[in-house]
Design a protein around this motif. Structure first.
Motif, PDB file in Angstrom:
ATOM      1  N   GLU A  15     -40.086  67.808 -42.626  1.00  0.00           N
ATOM      2  CA  GLU A  15     -40.243  69.337 -42.995  1.00  0.00           C
ATOM      3  C   GLU A  15     -41.234  69.528 -44.027  1.00  0.00           C
ATOM      4  O   GLU A  15     -41.861  70.484 -44.378  1.00  0.00           O
ATOM      5  CB  GLU A  15     -38.873  70.037 -43.082  1.00  0.00           C
ATOM      6  CG  GLU A  15     -38.932  71.390 -43.509  1.00  0.00           C
ATOM      7  CD  GLU A  15     -37.481  72.069 -43.531  1.00  0.00           C
ATOM      8  OE1 GLU A  15     -37.404  72.995 -43.968  1.00  0.00           O
ATOM      9  OE2 GLU A  15     -36.383  71.269 -42.973  1.00  0.00           O
ATOM     10  N   ALA A  16     -40.757  68.785 -45.306  1.00  0.00           N
ATOM     11  CA  ALA A  16     -41.390  68.643 -46.609  1.00  0.00           C
ATOM     12  C   ALA A  16     -42.998  68.417 -46.257  1.00  0.00           C
ATOM     13  O   ALA A  16     -43.952  68.974 -47.175  1.00  0.00           O
ATOM     14  CB  ALA A  16     -40.712  67.762 -47.561  1.00  0.00           C
ATOM     15  N   GLY A  18     -44.734  69.094 -43.669  1.00  0.00           N
ATOM     16  CA  GLY A  18     -45.281  70.205 -43.317  1.00  0.00           C
ATOM     17  C   GLY A  18     -45.761  70.985 -44.322  1.00  0.00           C
ATOM     18  O   GLY A  18     -46.843  71.876 -44.320  1.00  0.00           O
ATOM     19  N   TYR A  19     -44.825  71.361 -45.347  1.00  0.00           N
ATOM     20  CA  TYR A  19     -45.025  72.376 -46.474  1.00  0.00           C
ATOM     21  C   TYR A  19     -46.363  71.881 -47.275  1.00  0.00           C
ATOM     22  O   TYR A  19     -47.010  72.750 -47.665  1.00  0.00           O
ATOM     23  CB  TYR A  19     -43.836  72.506 -47.073  1.00  0.00           C
ATOM     24  CG  TYR A  19     -42.777  73.504 -46.575  1.00  0.00           C
ATOM     25  CD1 TYR A  19     -43.073  74.780 -46.256  1.00  0.00           C
ATOM     26  CD2 TYR A  19     -41.556  73.097 -46.428  1.00  0.00           C
ATOM     27  CE1 TYR A  19     -42.286  75.408 -45.589  1.00  0.00           C
ATOM     28  CE2 TYR A  19     -40.377  73.773 -45.893  1.00  0.00           C
ATOM     29  CZ  TYR A  19     -41.052  75.349 -45.492  1.00  0.00           C
ATOM     30  OH  TYR A  19     -40.023  76.088 -44.957  1.00  0.00           O
ATOM     31  N   LYS A  22     -49.464  72.414 -45.676  1.00  0.00           N
ATOM     32  CA  LYS A  22     -49.900  73.715 -45.678  1.00  0.00           C
ATOM     33  C   LYS A  22     -50.283  74.062 -47.238  1.00  0.00           C
ATOM     34  O   LYS A  22     -50.292  75.463 -47.567  1.00  0.00           O
ATOM     35  CB  LYS A  22     -48.832  74.678 -45.229  1.00  0.00           C
ATOM     36  CG  LYS A  22     -48.753  74.516 -43.724  1.00  0.00           C
ATOM     37  CD  LYS A  22     -47.559  75.305 -43.212  1.00  0.00           C
ATOM     38  CE  LYS A  22     -47.362  74.868 -41.719  1.00  0.00           C
ATOM     39  NZ  LYS A  22     -46.170  75.504 -41.252  1.00  0.00           N
ATOM     40  N   GLU A  23     -49.905  73.427 -48.262  1.00  0.00           N
ATOM     41  CA  GLU A  23     -50.352  73.577 -49.568  1.00  0.00           C
ATOM     42  C   GLU A  23     -49.275  74.354 -50.343  1.00  0.00           C
ATOM     43  O   GLU A  23     -49.245  75.226 -51.145  1.00  0.00           O
ATOM     44  CB  GLU A  23     -51.636  73.964 -49.862  1.00  0.00           C
ATOM     45  CG  GLU A  23     -52.706  73.096 -49.524  1.00  0.00           C
ATOM     46  CD  GLU A  23     -53.981  73.592 -49.891  1.00  0.00           C
ATOM     47  OE1 GLU A  23     -54.260  74.930 -50.435  1.00  0.00           O
ATOM     48  OE2 GLU A  23     -54.992  72.921 -49.480  1.00  0.00           O
ATOM     49  N   MET A  24     -48.000  74.359 -49.396  1.00  0.00           N
ATOM     50  CA  MET A  24     -46.858  75.055 -50.260  1.00  0.00           C
ATOM     51  C   MET A  24     -45.984  74.242 -51.024  1.00  0.00           C
ATOM     52  O   MET A  24     -44.769  73.563 -50.345  1.00  0.00           O
ATOM     53  CB  MET A  24     -46.031  75.591 -48.918  1.00  0.00           C
ATOM     54  CG  MET A  24     -46.781  76.488 -48.019  1.00  0.00           C
ATOM     55  SD  MET A  24     -45.942  77.037 -46.441  1.00  0.00           S
ATOM     56  CE  MET A  24     -44.537  78.061 -47.191  1.00  0.00           C
ATOM     57  N   TYR A  25     -46.524  73.759 -52.158  1.00  0.00           N
ATOM     58  CA  TYR A  25     -46.027  72.640 -52.993  1.00  0.00           C
ATOM     59  C   TYR A  25     -44.491  72.868 -53.432  1.00  0.00           C
ATOM     60  O   TYR A  25     -43.968  71.896 -53.570  1.00  0.00           O
ATOM     61  CB  TYR A  25     -47.203  72.492 -53.773  1.00  0.00           C
ATOM     62  CG  TYR A  25     -48.367  72.040 -53.379  1.00  0.00           C
ATOM     63  CD1 TYR A  25     -48.440  70.799 -52.541  1.00  0.00           C
ATOM     64  CD2 TYR A  25     -49.543  72.720 -53.852  1.00  0.00           C
ATOM     65  CE1 TYR A  25     -50.076  70.618 -52.106  1.00  0.00           C
ATOM     66  CE2 TYR A  25     -50.780  72.381 -53.191  1.00  0.00           C
ATOM     67  CZ  TYR A  25     -51.032  71.347 -52.538  1.00  0.00           C
ATOM     68  OH  TYR A  25     -52.184  70.998 -52.127  1.00  0.00           O
ATOM     69  N   GLU A  27     -42.034  74.438 -51.927  1.00  0.00           N
ATOM     70  CA  GLU A  27     -41.141  74.231 -50.861  1.00  0.00           C
ATOM     71  C   GLU A  27     -41.113  72.739 -50.574  1.00  0.00           C
ATOM     72  O   GLU A  27     -39.876  72.310 -50.414  1.00  0.00           O
ATOM     73  CB  GLU A  27     -41.353  75.113 -49.587  1.00  0.00           C
ATOM     74  CG  GLU A  27     -41.324  76.437 -49.599  1.00  0.00           C
ATOM     75  CD  GLU A  27     -42.691  77.410 -50.450  1.00  0.00           C
ATOM     76  OE1 GLU A  27     -43.474  76.484 -50.912  1.00  0.00           O
ATOM     77  OE2 GLU A  27     -42.602  78.465 -50.365  1.00  0.00           O
ATOM     78  N   ALA A  28     -42.274  72.287 -50.441  1.00  0.00           N
ATOM     79  CA  ALA A  28     -42.221  70.800 -50.373  1.00  0.00           C
ATOM     80  C   ALA A  28     -41.767  69.766 -51.399  1.00  0.00           C
ATOM     81  O   ALA A  28     -40.674  69.034 -51.040  1.00  0.00           O
ATOM     82  CB  ALA A  28     -43.417  70.202 -50.122  1.00  0.00           C
TER      83      ALA A  28
END
Length: 64
Positions: A15-16, A18-19, A22-25, A27-28
């Motif tokens: 899951e991390a 995946g974030y 998607k450059e959703m650092y 959340e990751a």
């Protein structure tokens, strides 16, 4: 709980990632932090079996 189930760690890691992809650092980072917290908790309890579970619970709930 004797040890964190590996499947939970793998799912959280995926899951991390995946974030991260998607450059959703933010959340990751939050999820990676939880994964490492679980690993750290496990290693501490493994080396010191007298520690009470309440003192070493991971910061996220684990459901089976």
């Amino acid at each position: 709980m004797e040890h964190p189930p590996i499947i939970v760690l793998i799912r959280l890691h995926n899951e991390a990632m995946g974030y991260f992809v998607k450059e959703m650092y933010g959340e990751a980072l939050t999820i990676f932090t939880e994964v490492f917290s679980l690993i750290h908790w496990y290693l501490q309890s493994k080396h010191n079996p007298r520690l009470e579970l309440e003192q070493n619970q991971p910061s996220i709930p684990i459901y089976f």
